[in-house]
Design a protein around this motif. Sequence first.
Motif, mmCIF file in Angstrom:
data_model
loop_
_atom_site.group_PDB
_atom_site.id
_atom_site.type_symbol
_atom_site.label_atom_id
_atom_site.label_comp_id
_atom_site.label_asym_id
_atom_site.label_seq_id
_atom_site.Cartn_x
_atom_site.Cartn_y
_atom_site.Cartn_z
ATOM 1 N N GLN A 1 0.553 -1.294 -0.083
ATOM 2 C CA GLN A 1 -0.274 -0.307 0.276
ATOM 3 C C GLN A 1 0.749 1.457 0.125
ATOM 4 O OE1 GLN A 1 -3.353 -0.283 2.502
ATOM 5 N NE2 GLN A 1 -4.579 1.164 2.286
ATOM 6 N N GLN A 2 1.958 1.058 0.676
ATOM 7 C CA GLN A 2 3.226 2.350 0.876
ATOM 8 C C GLN A 2 3.018 2.646 -0.254
ATOM 9 O OE1 GLN A 2 2.833 4.951 3.259
ATOM 10 N NE2 GLN A 2 1.433 3.535 4.123
ATOM 11 N N ALA B 1 8.999 8.653 -0.537
ATOM 12 C CA ALA B 1 8.436 9.615 -1.492
ATOM 13 C C ALA B 1 7.017 10.564 -0.939
ATOM 14 C CB ALA B 1 7.171 8.038 -1.919
ATOM 15 N N PHE C 1 1.650 9.542 -5.973
ATOM 16 C CA PHE C 1 2.038 11.141 -5.608
ATOM 17 C C PHE C 1 3.205 10.763 -6.875
ATOM 18 C CE2 PHE C 1 2.326 9.714 -0.839
ATOM 19 C CZ PHE C 1 0.606 9.610 -0.575
ATOM 20 N N LEU D 1 -5.608 1.118 -5.236
ATOM 21 C CA LEU D 1 -5.526 1.365 -3.869
ATOM 22 C C LEU D 1 -6.579 0.873 -2.785
ATOM 23 C CD1 LEU D 1 -2.972 4.188 -3.947
ATOM 24 C CD2 LEU D 1 -3.039 1.993 -2.081
ATOM 25 N N TRP E 1 6.167 14.105 -1.999
ATOM 26 C CA TRP E 1 5.189 14.990 -2.817
ATOM 27 C C TRP E 1 4.320 15.825 -1.816
ATOM 28 C CZ3 TRP E 1 1.184 15.851 -6.203
ATOM 29 C CH2 TRP E 1 -0.153 15.445 -6.023
ATOM 30 N N LEU F 1 1.070 4.243 -3.011
ATOM 31 C CA LEU F 1 1.104 5.454 -2.275
ATOM 32 C C LEU F 1 1.611 6.257 -3.205
ATOM 33 C CD1 LEU F 1 -1.675 6.639 -1.589
ATOM 34 C CD2 LEU F 1 -0.638 6.364 1.798
ATOM 35 N N ALA F 2 3.649 5.848 -2.439
ATOM 36 C CA ALA F 2 4.034 6.708 -3.452
ATOM 37 C C ALA F 2 4.415 6.720 -4.904
ATOM 38 C CB ALA F 2 5.631 5.852 -2.426
ATOM 39 N N ARG G 1 3.880 18.080 -13.538
ATOM 40 C CA ARG G 1 4.973 18.597 -14.697
ATOM 41 C C ARG G 1 4.713 18.246 -16.037
ATOM 42 N NH1 ARG G 1 9.550 17.135 -10.424
ATOM 43 N NH2 ARG G 1 8.993 18.377 -8.478
ATOM 44 N N ARG H 1 0.988 12.087 -9.909
ATOM 45 C CA ARG H 1 0.674 13.107 -9.844
ATOM 46 C C ARG H 1 1.200 14.832 -9.642
ATOM 47 N NH1 ARG H 1 -3.101 11.364 -4.882
ATOM 48 N NH2 ARG H 1 -4.062 13.804 -4.637
ATOM 49 N N MET H 2 3.017 13.831 -9.756
ATOM 50 C CA MET H 2 3.783 15.290 -9.602
ATOM 51 C C MET H 2 4.211 14.992 -11.075
ATOM 52 S SD MET H 2 6.389 15.713 -6.126
ATOM 53 C CE MET H 2 7.483 15.434 -6.484
#
Lengths: 581, 118
Positions: A405-406, B12, A413, A443, B16, A409-410, A421, A416-417
């Motif tokens: 899950q982590q 991470a 992110f 997720l 973010w 999640l990373a 950009r 989305r980053m």
Amino acid sequence: MSRRWLILTGLAGLVILIPSLATPFVTGNAWPTDITVTMAWAIPGGSFLIVGWIAAWRRPHSRIGLLMMAVGLVWFATGISWVPNALVWSAGWALQDMWAPVLAHVFVSFPSGRLRARRDRLVVALAYGWALAVDLANTLTWHPVPPWDHNVFGVLGSQHLNDEITRVTSVATVAVVALVVGTVISHWRQATPPGRRVLVPVLWASAPTGVWVAVAHLSDAGLLGGAPARLVTGVGMVAAAALPFGFLAGLLRTRLGRGAVGDLVVELGRRAAPAEHLDAALARVLGDPAIRVLYRVPSASGGVVYVDAAGQPAPLPQAGTGQAVTTVDQGGEPVAALVHDAALADEPELLEATVAAARLAIDNARLQAEVRAQLAEVRASRARILRAGDVERQRIERNLHDGAQQRLLALSFALRMAESRADGNAELTAALGDAAQELKEALSELRELAQGLHPAILTRSGLAAAVRAAARRASVPTELTEVPEGRLPPDVEAAAYYVVSEALANAGKHASATQARVSIRRSAEVLRVQVADDGVGGADAAAGSGLTGLADRVAALGGTLRVTSPPGAGTVVTAELPCGA
Amino acid sequence: MNRIVIVDDHPAFRAWARAVLAADGFRIAGEAVDAASAVAEVQAVRPDVVLLDVQLPDADGFAVADALLAARPRPAIILTSSRDAAAYAADLARTGLPFISKEDLSGSAIRTMLGGGA
């Protein structure tokens, strides 16, 4: 001492007794030819010898019989003073009171004949020491007047000194006697019912002797005026003669207990006695309210273990706890153990007879206890398996959360980053947006999987919070009428939670319900969980559904699950879980 | 009300959160990876806001929150986790602290919470 030896000592006793009784008549010595005085002298010593001999015969493991015989022998040792020789006569007189400390020894060590407590040993040592000291002082200063013979040991002082010594020591002797009596009374106070049964006749029979000893010594000390010496002596002799019969009564009383064994046979035959009744029946027969039978059964780990009638493991008592153990054997193997008052160990025949009479009942009770022990073990192992499963599910949930899950999640992110950009590149922005959306769903599925494995909220925040969350999440509108706030044992919380979540899931999935109601009520010993819906009904806990798993989970905790689900009239799932401390 | 310290052991998420919060006008005053360094960092930089992960390697986020609330000036604390708020319902109710799930993190969400809580 073996019985053959006892027969020999008995004969030897008679060999000593008969001549010493006959001596006065043969020698014509003046004083003891009075037949009443002779009998008053012969009866107490004789009863101690005979009763002691009976006691030693009946209780080969007890020393009390030997001690009582010793009282009689020392008593009669005085008889040598009838031999017409100054030295022997004087020796006989020197021994005249030495039976008293041996008697004190009998009292303090009754009924086992052993001095178990340090205090008992001190009291008896004091009695012996004091008697020796008084006797020595008396013997060295006694100057008898005619018609008495000459005391060859009377080498010190005068008769006046002797009178003084007698006066002073008599009072102290009363104190020593009082100490012995006090010790016996404290034994009685500490004794268990079977122990008291043995002691009571002894106390009754010894009361007159105690009074006589006190009166005689106070009279010697000149504190009672001039009580007629002959009367005091006569009363004392009768009292002393009664004494051994007190000991005999104590012993006979335990023999009478065997009559009750017959009652036991009748009682056990009349009822199909369950194991619990056996203990009660034995308690009545043996007069020991704390008696119980422990059964030797195979243990779960492959060894053997003692359990009580209910199948609960029960260790045998250790030495020094006031309880003793008589094992019940079958084919040379112990199958049960009678845990009884240590005082009963002095009555091995009674125990043997009782065990023989109760053998069939003990065998039955043992099988019953064995089944109960197995059942208890199966229950315990079912609860352990359930708990192990829960622990494992909790571990997997944590691993999923901390690991996959982590990372996902990373990743989300990062996506989305990247999306933020990718200015102006519409195609890339759309692709990254799609990927982020996919990932969000992954997720969410992963979170639901973890939640199904073990709801973190349950461990973290307790049943009330978890049930509220479940009610909010449920696909059917759910009303929560009552839920206890405090924490409960984890097993109970988990079972209650699963009942609620499974029942709510069924209400939505299978029952087409439009609403549901959850109520959890805690009483002192039971947590009652009820989920009702207004769906189509017809649910069956026995049909291999999720409800079966729930029923197993609830039963593993010793609870019950009831499903009432008539077709067309909704479903009510009720679980009752023991939660008492 | 725009100096923020981010406390989380996952790099991470910190990256973010830095990007999202900086884009929304927050100044990242510092970062910490566990409870011990969080307390030290907050004392050193005196931020306005602490974004605090509930599950830190060396302590529970709620315990850390209690320690941080003793600092002067007292920072605003926002708890965060990858689990949803329900999992911490009892502790959140007890402490009355605001909570945001990691997936929902954004500068505007934080500002809403600060505005509502202040």
